[in-house]
Motif scaffolding. Structure first.
Motif, PDB file in Angstrom:
ATOM      1  N   GLY A  94       0.988   3.032   7.848  1.00  0.00           N
ATOM      2  CA  GLY A  94       0.783   1.567   8.360  1.00  0.00           C
ATOM      3  C   GLY A  94       1.759   1.596   9.665  1.00  0.00           C
ATOM      4  N   ARG A  95       1.635   0.457  10.479  1.00  0.00           N
ATOM      5  CA  ARG A  95       2.654   0.112  11.533  1.00  0.00           C
ATOM      6  C   ARG A  95       2.944  -1.294  11.551  1.00  0.00           C
ATOM      7  NH1 ARG A  95      -0.419   0.243  16.894  1.00  0.00           N
ATOM      8  NH2 ARG A  95      -1.018  -1.810  16.317  1.00  0.00           N
ATOM      9  N   ALA A  96       4.409  -1.406  11.398  1.00  0.00           N
ATOM     10  CA  ALA A  96       5.136  -2.910  11.509  1.00  0.00           C
ATOM     11  C   ALA A  96       4.885  -3.287  12.804  1.00  0.00           C
ATOM     12  CB  ALA A  96       6.444  -2.538  11.177  1.00  0.00           C
ATOM     13  N   GLY A  97       4.580  -4.978  12.666  1.00  0.00           N
ATOM     14  CA  GLY A  97       4.367  -5.501  13.920  1.00  0.00           C
ATOM     15  C   GLY A  97       3.831  -6.890  13.803  1.00  0.00           C
ATOM     16  N   VAL A  98       3.675  -7.680  14.724  1.00  0.00           N
ATOM     17  CA  VAL A  98       3.217  -9.197  14.600  1.00  0.00           C
ATOM     18  C   VAL A  98       2.195  -9.508  13.553  1.00  0.00           C
ATOM     19  CG1 VAL A  98       2.483 -11.173  15.839  1.00  0.00           C
ATOM     20  CG2 VAL A  98       4.234  -9.844  16.573  1.00  0.00           C
ATOM     21  N   GLY A  99       2.238 -10.273  12.925  1.00  0.00           N
ATOM     22  CA  GLY A  99       1.038 -10.725  11.934  1.00  0.00           C
ATOM     23  C   GLY A  99       1.265  -9.944  10.493  1.00  0.00           C
ATOM     24  N   SER A 100       2.691  -9.324  10.219  1.00  0.00           N
ATOM     25  CA  SER A 100       2.872  -8.477   8.993  1.00  0.00           C
ATOM     26  C   SER A 100       4.059  -8.963   8.368  1.00  0.00           C
ATOM     27  CB  SER A 100       2.858  -7.021   9.257  1.00  0.00           C
ATOM     28  OG  SER A 100       3.917  -6.752  10.254  1.00  0.00           O
ATOM     29  N   THR A 101       4.253  -8.510   7.216  1.00  0.00           N
ATOM     30  CA  THR A 101       5.468  -8.524   6.291  1.00  0.00           C
ATOM     31  C   THR A 101       6.467  -7.458   6.848  1.00  0.00           C
ATOM     32  OG1 THR A 101       4.563  -9.644   4.531  1.00  0.00           O
ATOM     33  CG2 THR A 101       6.675  -8.642   4.227  1.00  0.00           C
TER      34      THR A 101
ATOM     35  N   PHE B 150       4.696  -8.827  20.932  1.00  0.00           N
ATOM     36  CA  PHE B 150       4.709  -7.390  20.173  1.00  0.00           C
ATOM     37  C   PHE B 150       3.401  -7.174  19.782  1.00  0.00           C
ATOM     38  CE2 PHE B 150       9.084  -8.997  20.248  1.00  0.00           C
ATOM     39  CZ  PHE B 150       9.934  -7.570  20.147  1.00  0.00           C
ATOM     40  N   LEU B 151       3.304  -5.759  19.622  1.00  0.00           N
ATOM     41  CA  LEU B 151       2.157  -5.291  19.228  1.00  0.00           C
ATOM     42  C   LEU B 151       1.699  -5.759  17.507  1.00  0.00           C
ATOM     43  CD1 LEU B 151       2.440  -1.542  20.178  1.00  0.00           C
ATOM     44  CD2 LEU B 151       0.527  -2.954  20.832  1.00  0.00           C
ATOM     45  N   PRO B 152       0.541  -5.937  17.273  1.00  0.00           N
ATOM     46  CA  PRO B 152       0.256  -6.312  15.974  1.00  0.00           C
ATOM     47  C   PRO B 152       0.543  -5.350  14.946  1.00  0.00           C
ATOM     48  CG  PRO B 152      -1.968  -5.936  17.349  1.00  0.00           C
ATOM     49  CD  PRO B 152      -0.603  -5.818  18.249  1.00  0.00           C
ATOM     50  N   GLY B 153       0.785  -5.653  13.787  1.00  0.00           N
ATOM     51  CA  GLY B 153       0.968  -4.505  12.593  1.00  0.00           C
ATOM     52  C   GLY B 153      -0.474  -4.025  12.220  1.00  0.00           C
ATOM     53  N   ARG B 154      -0.375  -3.008  11.763  1.00  0.00           N
ATOM     54  CA  ARG B 154      -1.580  -2.277  11.098  1.00  0.00           C
ATOM     55  C   ARG B 154      -1.285  -1.903   9.807  1.00  0.00           C
ATOM     56  NH1 ARG B 154      -1.780   2.191  14.450  1.00  0.00           N
ATOM     57  NH2 ARG B 154      -0.603   3.433  12.966  1.00  0.00           N
ATOM     58  N   GLN B 155      -2.204  -2.585   8.856  1.00  0.00           N
ATOM     59  CA  GLN B 155      -2.165  -1.857   7.468  1.00  0.00           C
ATOM     60  C   GLN B 155      -2.335  -0.492   7.165  1.00  0.00           C
ATOM     61  OE1 GLN B 155      -3.561  -4.582   4.444  1.00  0.00           O
ATOM     62  NE2 GLN B 155      -1.580  -5.349   5.252  1.00  0.00           N
ATOM     63  N   GLY B 156      -1.707   0.180   6.254  1.00  0.00           N
ATOM     64  CA  GLY B 156      -1.613   1.458   5.736  1.00  0.00           C
ATOM     65  C   GLY B 156      -0.575   1.781   4.986  1.00  0.00           C
ATOM     66  N   GLY B 157      -0.250   2.808   4.680  1.00  0.00           N
ATOM     67  CA  GLY B 157       0.876   3.284   3.878  1.00  0.00           C
ATOM     68  C   GLY B 157       2.053   2.699   4.234  1.00  0.00           C
TER      69      GLY B 157
ATOM     70  N   ILE C 160       0.831  -1.101  -0.046  1.00  0.00           N
ATOM     71  CA  ILE C 160       0.093  -0.095   0.053  1.00  0.00           C
ATOM     72  C   ILE C 160       1.078   1.195   0.124  1.00  0.00           C
ATOM     73  CG2 ILE C 160      -1.827   1.432   1.597  1.00  0.00           C
ATOM     74  CD1 ILE C 160      -2.548  -1.579   2.561  1.00  0.00           C
ATOM     75  N   ALA C 161       0.331   2.223  -0.866  1.00  0.00           N
ATOM     76  CA  ALA C 161       1.262   3.579  -0.881  1.00  0.00           C
ATOM     77  C   ALA C 161       0.379   4.823  -0.740  1.00  0.00           C
ATOM     78  CB  ALA C 161       2.072   3.352  -2.292  1.00  0.00           C
ATOM     79  N   GLY C 162       1.203   5.722  -0.709  1.00  0.00           N
ATOM     80  CA  GLY C 162       0.701   7.221  -0.911  1.00  0.00           C
ATOM     81  C   GLY C 162       0.391   7.541  -2.284  1.00  0.00           C
ATOM     82  N   PRO C 163       0.525   8.776  -2.501  1.00  0.00           N
ATOM     83  CA  PRO C 163       0.471   9.473  -3.635  1.00  0.00           C
ATOM     84  C   PRO C 163       0.987   8.429  -5.041  1.00  0.00           C
ATOM     85  CG  PRO C 163       1.129  11.098  -2.197  1.00  0.00           C
ATOM     86  CD  PRO C 163       1.339   9.938  -1.770  1.00  0.00           C
ATOM     87  N   ALA C 164       0.192   8.462  -6.040  1.00  0.00           N
ATOM     88  CA  ALA C 164       0.620   7.415  -7.233  1.00  0.00           C
ATOM     89  C   ALA C 164       1.836   8.053  -7.916  1.00  0.00           C
ATOM     90  CB  ALA C 164      -0.713   7.408  -7.970  1.00  0.00           C
ATOM     91  N   ARG C 165       1.901   9.438  -8.107  1.00  0.00           N
ATOM     92  CA  ARG C 165       3.094   9.875  -8.822  1.00  0.00           C
ATOM     93  C   ARG C 165       4.507   9.623  -8.058  1.00  0.00           C
ATOM     94  NH1 ARG C 165       4.447  10.449 -13.981  1.00  0.00           N
ATOM     95  NH2 ARG C 165       6.267   9.068 -13.208  1.00  0.00           N
ATOM     96  N   ARG C 166       4.317   9.814  -6.919  1.00  0.00           N
ATOM     97  CA  ARG C 166       5.480   9.771  -5.870  1.00  0.00           C
ATOM     98  C   ARG C 166       6.098   8.236  -6.121  1.00  0.00           C
ATOM     99  NH1 ARG C 166       4.987  11.166   0.295  1.00  0.00           N
ATOM    100  NH2 ARG C 166       3.815   9.162   0.274  1.00  0.00           N
TER     101      ARG C 166
END
Length: 309
Positions: free
Chosen positions: A70-77, A206-213, A12-18
């Motif tokens: 997003g936030r890195a954490g358990v249950g994430s890449t 550890f805290l679980p990960g959270r999806q986002g940019g 998942i990313a922010g602005p498309a052009r960037r």
């Protein structure tokens, strides 16, 4: 020959052009396909890869203009890595410095040189130096010379509570094998020339990960064709009690999805038909491609999408 490895990674990313600027201009990847999120056609779906968009070379993004981080954490890449010639690590260190990309000093992991950095959305990335051994992965020669260009994905690092349960899926279903351990980090390797490494780190409490940019949405693994995919689906159900979604046609591959025991979304994607199914190899990524069921809405979709120029 069927290969065991990663097919692609989707983030998942922010602005498309960037996003396009960073992955094509800074990292020198090819924009292999410009399409939309089939489930949310007001959002682009960009595919980056090597010259031919080979399975194992592909990193894809859903870019949302105002996405929360997003936030890195358990249950994430935790990290996504690329395969580069070992001799190019010095070049890449200088290039990232020149391009103003924050990075760490090269380090050694499992005997390989690794250069870690982040993209503009905070996604954790790494370049892994691999001796040139004729892996057959033709790089895209764009803003980076052929001698240093990214060959494809190297792999991913997964952060889960129970590394052994995730490892059982990798070995029993996807054909990887455990090849090394370093503390809490377990390395699993496939036999594909690119996209062949999955490192699993066990981390309880550890805290679980959270999806986002800047976070990975899912990791897709290779199946040669529908029959190979169905065999994996059956093995998941019979050996692990895990059910997948129904098969979904993504135009360039056919997919099923499931949550592995650590909570990370996995996909099984067929190698066929590939990215040249709707435009010739030399024109990959030039035009907005839509699936047939969205073609009648092209004008409406194009008007709603962010301007890339």
């Amino acid at each position: 020959m069927a290969h065991h490895g990663i097919h692609h990674v989707t983030a998942i990313a922010g602005p498309a052009r960037r996003n396009i600027d960073f992955y094509t201009r800074v990292l020198g990847l090819r924009l292999v396909k410009k399409t939309v999120n089939f489930d949310d056609p007001g959002t682009y779906h960009f595919y980056y890869g090597n010259e031919s968009g080979d399975p194992g070379s592909i990193l894809t993004f859903f870019p949302w203009e105002h996405v929360a981080r997003g936030r890195a954490g358990v249950g994430s890449t935790q990290e996504t890595s690329f395969h580069v010639p070992e001799s190019s690590i010095g070049y890449w260190t200088h290039r990232l410095l020149e391009q103003g990309v924050a990075h760490s000093a090269p380090e050694k992991r499992f005997g390989q040189s690794v250069l870690t950095f982040k993209d503009p959305d905070g996604m954790s990335l790494a370049l892994v130096g691999v001796p040139e051994n004729g892996d057959g992965a033709a790089p895209w020669v764009g803003d980076v010379s052929e001698e240093a260009a990214i060959r494809g994905l190297d792999g991913v690092t997964l952060l889960v509570e129970d590394a052994e349960r995730t490892g059982a899926i990798l070995t029993d279903v996807f054909g990887f094998r455990e090849t090394a351990r370093d503390g809490s980090l377990i390395r699993y390797s496939g036999d594909a020339p690119i996209g062949r490494t999955v490192d699993v780190r066990g981390a309880k409490g550890f805290l679980p990960g959270r999806q986002g940019g800047g976070s990975v949405h899912h990791v897709a693994f290779r199946a040669a064709d529908d029959a190979a995919q169905q065999a994996m689906v059956q093995r998941l159900a019979e050996h692990h009690g895990i059910r997948t979604t129904e098969q979904r046609d993504r135009n360039y591959f056919r997919s099923v999805y499931f949550r592995e025991p650590g909570g990370i979304l996995f996909e099984i994607a067929t190698d066929e038909p590939g990215f040249a199914v709707d435009e010739p190899k030399e024109r990959l990524g030039h035009e907005l491609k839509l699936p047939r069921f969205l073609e009648s809405r092209r004008r409406q979709i194009e008007t709603a999408l962010p301007v890339l120029a």
